[in-house]
Design an enzyme around this catalytic site. Structure first.
Site, short mmCIF file in Angstrom:
data_model
loop_
_atom_site.label_atom_id
_atom_site.label_comp_id
_atom_site.label_asym_id
_atom_site.label_seq_id
_atom_site.Cartn_x
_atom_site.Cartn_y
_atom_site.Cartn_z
N CYS A 129 0.82 -1.22 0.00
CA CYS A 129 0.00 0.00 0.00
C CYS A 129 0.86 1.28 0.00
O CYS A 129 1.64 1.52 0.92
CB CYS A 129 -0.93 0.01 1.21
SG CYS A 129 -1.94 1.50 1.26
N LYS B 205 -9.90 -9.76 5.18
CA LYS B 205 -9.73 -8.85 6.32
C LYS B 205 -10.15 -9.52 7.63
O LYS B 205 -11.26 -10.05 7.72
CB LYS B 205 -10.58 -7.59 6.10
CG LYS B 205 -10.12 -6.76 4.91
CD LYS B 205 -11.06 -5.58 4.67
CE LYS B 205 -10.68 -4.84 3.41
NZ LYS B 205 -11.66 -3.87 2.96
N VAL C 8 -6.42 0.44 4.99
CA VAL C 8 -5.18 0.83 5.67
C VAL C 8 -4.67 2.10 4.99
O VAL C 8 -5.04 2.36 3.85
CB VAL C 8 -4.11 -0.29 5.56
CG1 VAL C 8 -4.53 -1.51 6.34
CG2 VAL C 8 -3.82 -0.67 4.11
N SER D 89 -4.48 8.41 5.47
CA SER D 89 -3.05 8.73 5.53
C SER D 89 -2.78 10.23 5.72
O SER D 89 -1.86 10.61 6.44
CB SER D 89 -2.34 8.21 4.28
OG SER D 89 -2.86 8.82 3.12
N1 LIG Z 1 -7.67 7.70 1.20
C1 LIG Z 1 -7.05 6.58 1.87
C2 LIG Z 1 -6.74 5.51 0.86
C3 LIG Z 1 -6.21 4.24 1.52
C4 LIG Z 1 -6.39 3.04 0.61
O1 LIG Z 1 -6.96 3.12 -0.49
N2 LIG Z 1 -5.91 1.89 1.10
C5 LIG Z 1 -6.10 0.66 0.35
C6 LIG Z 1 -4.78 -0.11 0.23
S1 LIG Z 1 -3.56 0.79 -0.62
C7 LIG Z 1 -7.05 -0.24 1.10
O2 LIG Z 1 -6.96 -0.35 2.31
N3 LIG Z 1 -7.96 -0.91 0.39
C8 LIG Z 1 -8.83 -1.87 0.98
C9 LIG Z 1 -10.23 -1.76 0.51
O3 LIG Z 1 -10.56 -0.73 -0.12
O4 LIG Z 1 -11.00 -2.68 0.76
C10 LIG Z 1 -5.79 7.05 2.61
O5 LIG Z 1 -5.20 8.03 2.17
O6 LIG Z 1 -5.47 6.46 3.66
#
Ligand SMILES: N[C@@H](CCC(=O)N[C@@H](CS)C(=O)NCC(=O)O)C(=O)O
Length: 217
Positions: free
Chosen positions: A10, A37, A50, A63
């Site tokens: 990620c 998950k 995450v 983030s």
């Molecule tokens: N806007 C979020 C984006 C985080 C994101 O897209 N994380 C992805 C992995 S890179 C995730 O956890 N995806 C799991 C899902 O959507 O089920 C941030 O900046 O934290």
């Protein structure tokens, strides 16, 4: 002890890991399998994503929020001190997020037209960056900032893409190329991923039923 709830590939997790390393804050990393998950993760992640940062009994998500919290609580400051310059940095961090969205489409779309459109979009965004970069080595000059923490994970994808496909994203953009090299050499950037990150990313890319996976064959 802070806990960063993570996923190995990620890029948003990497932002937080880089900021923590730049600030010399010890933290524990707890990886989750996003394809499967665990219940404890579902219970504490409001968007099912995450990174999460566990701070005592509080769980921070998103983030951008996590790095701003670290910025407010941990020295050294990575954002510039001057409000207008800081606002400008935050705006380019948003561009970094839109670049990650383009990259996700590149990685996953089965459609050649969508792939080509995103490759052009990426080229255009980095061309704009070329126009705003100064002497470097980092976005804001001599000092590493949160904009760098956002772009380092984006550049890292191209280390793998470059082996299989010539997207021309950085052609004739010497300042962007130098920035990419400076970030790749930074200790905090190197330590933000597992040692076999590139092998894992390549395997992930090959598993997709995507236009890119076809090019990789
Ligand atoms: N806007 C979020 C984006 C985080 C994101 O897209 N994380 C992805 C992995 S890179 C995730 O956890 N995806 C799991 C899902 O959507 O089920 C941030 O900046 O934290």
């Amino acid at each position: 002890m802070l806990t960063l709830v993570s996923f190995d590939l990620c890029p948003y997790v990497q932002r937080a890991a880089i900021a923590l390393a730049e600030k010399g804050v010890p933290f524990e990393r707890r990886d989750v399998d996003l394809a499967n998950k665990p219940d404890w993760f579902d219970a504490i992640s409001p968007l099912g994503k995450v990174p999460l940062l566990q701070v005592d009994d509080e769980v921070l998500f998103e983030s951008a929020v996590i790095v701003e919290y670290l910025e407010e609580t941990q020295a050294p400051r990575l954002h510039p001190a001057e409000p207008l310059v800081r606002a400008r940095h935050r705006a380019w961090m948003e561009v970094g997020s839109s670049i990650l969205a383009d990259i996700w489409t590149l990685e996953t779309t089965p459609d050649r037209a969508a792939f080509d459109a995103k490759a052009l979009s990426l080229r255009d965004k980095f061309r704009r960056l070329e126009a705003v970069l100064d002497r470097g080595p980092y976005f804001g000059g001599e000092h590493f900032s949160l904009v760098d923490a956002v772009f380092a994970p984006a550049f890292r994808y191209f280390d793998v893409f470059d082996r299989f496909v010539d997207l021309g994203t950085f052609t004739d953009l010497p300042k962007v190329q130098a920035w990419r090299r400076a970030l790749a050499a930074r200790r905090s950037v190197k330590s933000a991923v597992v040692v076999d990150y590139e092998v894992r990313l390549e395997a992930f890319l090959r598993r997709q039923e995507s236009w890119l996976a076809g090019l990789m064959e």
